[in-house]
Design a protein around this motif. Sequence first.
Motif, PDB file in Angstrom:
ATOM      1  N   THR A  85       0.802  -1.225   0.000  1.00 18.27           N
ATOM      2  CA  THR A  85       0.000   0.000   0.000  1.00 18.27           C
ATOM      3  C   THR A  85       0.835   1.275   0.000  1.00 18.27           C
ATOM      4  O   THR A  85       0.287   2.363  -0.169  1.00 18.27           O
ATOM      5  CB  THR A  85      -0.957   0.023   1.210  1.00 18.27           C
ATOM      6  N   ASN A  86       2.133   1.167   0.190  1.00 13.72           N
ATOM      7  CA  ASN A  86       3.023   2.319   0.032  1.00 13.72           C
ATOM      8  C   ASN A  86       3.507   2.401  -1.406  1.00 13.72           C
ATOM      9  O   ASN A  86       3.746   1.381  -2.058  1.00 13.72           O
ATOM     10  CB  ASN A  86       4.250   2.187   0.951  1.00 13.72           C
ATOM     11  N   ASP A  87       3.683   3.610  -1.883  1.00 14.15           N
ATOM     12  CA  ASP A  87       4.273   3.813  -3.199  1.00 14.15           C
ATOM     13  C   ASP A  87       5.755   3.434  -3.127  1.00 14.15           C
ATOM     14  O   ASP A  87       6.491   3.964  -2.291  1.00 14.15           O
ATOM     15  CB  ASP A  87       4.121   5.278  -3.595  1.00 14.15           C
ATOM     16  N   PRO A  88       6.231   2.529  -3.975  1.00 13.83           N
ATOM     17  CA  PRO A  88       7.643   2.142  -3.913  1.00 13.83           C
ATOM     18  C   PRO A  88       8.600   3.312  -4.140  1.00 13.83           C
ATOM     19  O   PRO A  88       9.734   3.285  -3.627  1.00 13.83           O
ATOM     20  CB  PRO A  88       7.780   1.079  -5.009  1.00 13.83           C
ATOM     21  N   VAL A  89       8.165   4.332  -4.876  1.00 10.75           N
ATOM     22  CA  VAL A  89       9.019   5.510  -5.046  1.00 10.75           C
ATOM     23  C   VAL A  89       9.241   6.186  -3.701  1.00 10.75           C
ATOM     24  O   VAL A  89      10.353   6.576  -3.341  1.00 10.75           O
ATOM     25  CB  VAL A  89       8.420   6.495  -6.062  1.00 10.75           C
ATOM     26  N   LEU A 143      14.821   1.228  -8.501  1.00  8.37           N
ATOM     27  CA  LEU A 143      15.021   2.621  -8.091  1.00  8.37           C
ATOM     28  C   LEU A 143      16.316   2.794  -7.315  1.00  8.37           C
ATOM     29  O   LEU A 143      16.992   3.821  -7.432  1.00  8.37           O
ATOM     30  CB  LEU A 143      13.832   3.091  -7.250  1.00  8.37           C
ATOM     31  N   TRP A 144      16.665   1.815  -6.506  1.00  4.43           N
ATOM     32  CA  TRP A 144      17.888   1.892  -5.706  1.00  4.43           C
ATOM     33  C   TRP A 144      19.140   1.538  -6.495  1.00  4.43           C
ATOM     34  O   TRP A 144      20.253   1.869  -6.079  1.00  4.43           O
ATOM     35  CB  TRP A 144      17.783   0.963  -4.505  1.00  4.43           C
ATOM     36  N   ARG A 145      18.982   0.876  -7.633  1.00  6.27           N
ATOM     37  CA  ARG A 145      20.132   0.339  -8.351  1.00  6.27           C
ATOM     38  C   ARG A 145      20.404   0.988  -9.698  1.00  6.27           C
ATOM     39  O   ARG A 145      21.486   0.807 -10.242  1.00  6.27           O
ATOM     40  CB  ARG A 145      19.949  -1.175  -8.547  1.00  6.27           C
ATOM     41  N   GLU A 146      19.439   1.700 -10.257  1.00 11.02           N
ATOM     42  CA  GLU A 146      19.595   2.298 -11.579  1.00 11.02           C
ATOM     43  C   GLU A 146      19.530   3.816 -11.487  1.00 11.02           C
ATOM     44  O   GLU A 146      18.668   4.363 -10.783  1.00 11.02           O
ATOM     45  CB  GLU A 146      18.518   1.778 -12.528  1.00 11.02           C
ATOM     46  N   LEU A 164      16.082   8.652  -8.654  1.00 11.50           N
ATOM     47  CA  LEU A 164      15.852   8.739  -7.217  1.00 11.50           C
ATOM     48  C   LEU A 164      16.834   9.708  -6.576  1.00 11.50           C
ATOM     49  O   LEU A 164      18.037   9.658  -6.846  1.00 11.50           O
ATOM     50  CB  LEU A 164      16.024   7.353  -6.588  1.00 11.50           C
ATOM     51  N   VAL A 165      16.332  10.577  -5.718  1.00 16.54           N
ATOM     52  CA  VAL A 165      17.185  11.426  -4.905  1.00 16.54           C
ATOM     53  C   VAL A 165      16.686  11.388  -3.460  1.00 16.54           C
ATOM     54  O   VAL A 165      15.480  11.433  -3.225  1.00 16.54           O
ATOM     55  CB  VAL A 165      17.206  12.892  -5.413  1.00 16.54           C
TER      56      VAL A 165
END
Length: 372
Positions: A85-89, A143-146, A164-165
């Motif tokens: 239910t959380n946005d992965p971003v 998001l964490w790797r690219e 991602l920042v």
Amino acid sequence: MQFGVFTVGDVTTDPTTGTTPGEARRISDTVAIARKAEEVGLDVFATGEHHNPPFVPSSPTTLLGHIAALTERLVLSTSTTLITTNDPVKIAEDFSVLQHLSGGRADLMLGRGNTGPVYPWFGQDIRQAMPLTVENYGLLRRLWREEVVDWEGTFRSPLQGFTLVPRPLDDVPPFVWHASIRTPAVAELAAHFGDGFFANHIFWPASHTQRLVELYRQRFEHYGHGSARQAVVGLGGQVFMRRNSQDAVNEFRPYFDNAPVYGHGPSLEDFSALTPLTVGSPAQVVERTLGFREYAGDYQRQLFLIDHAGLPLKTVLEQLDLLGEEVVPVLREEFAVGRPADVPPAPTHALLRERSAPGARGAAGPDSDPKD
């Protein structure tokens, strides 16, 4: 091994006094518990995530960021981050920030939660729980790797040229545990990616936990991350201690009988016999916990639930003193006896950074890619 405590953050009336702490008091008590955990020499503090009464930890990274500023060594984790239910971003952003604030003392346990209404509150369908888990986690990893992510899925809007920042600290993503009470598919997901598997281990008999952990270990090896005993396992557990075991039983009984999660059900004695709940002396807690290795193998993280059911802060802090003085030192020593040399240590940011350094060898294990 790492040893620590986790909280579900319940606001529960103390059945012996009739006192119910306010939300502000429960949150401040949680911070005090985390600080005490570091003081007595524990390694990890973890908080759950809930969005409904009677719980308060609706924003785990806010709480952990505050605790990070008040501690120096403690690993800060979640006992559930809701991947459904959380946005992965937003998960990626929040935990990257927490990594930087804590100097790398942050990881997370992903789960689906056990509250049905949370799904529509956040615009999701509980019938899609596992597809949501798989899709959202796949995006979170990328998001964490690219550096630049182009992505399209089923449950959220596409991403085009997204960066991602901040980036993960030292370009090392936080270590991920996949947490489950009952679902084999979660163990499969953890094994596929070579991540950690955390068996909550507080409501079910040992045979159930054994089946989940064995499945995870077998599939971890199948996917080429290493041998089954190199898989990274964590376990939960519930304890209440006094130096005299009967004093512990007498004091804890009213809390058990009225607890929102298991009160008004099986007796304390029956529940203790059927699950890992241990109410007694420190020596009994040591003996019971050492027994976990018989069906879970050599594992990396042991967390205890000690602050639920309306227990007052003073009592919880006394539990932490007993853990730090009489339980964990013995567990550290005894769990090290006979531990095979190829069983990996508990994952830390420093260890993961070392493994990801150019020219590093021995990549089998957490966060490596599966062969098939």
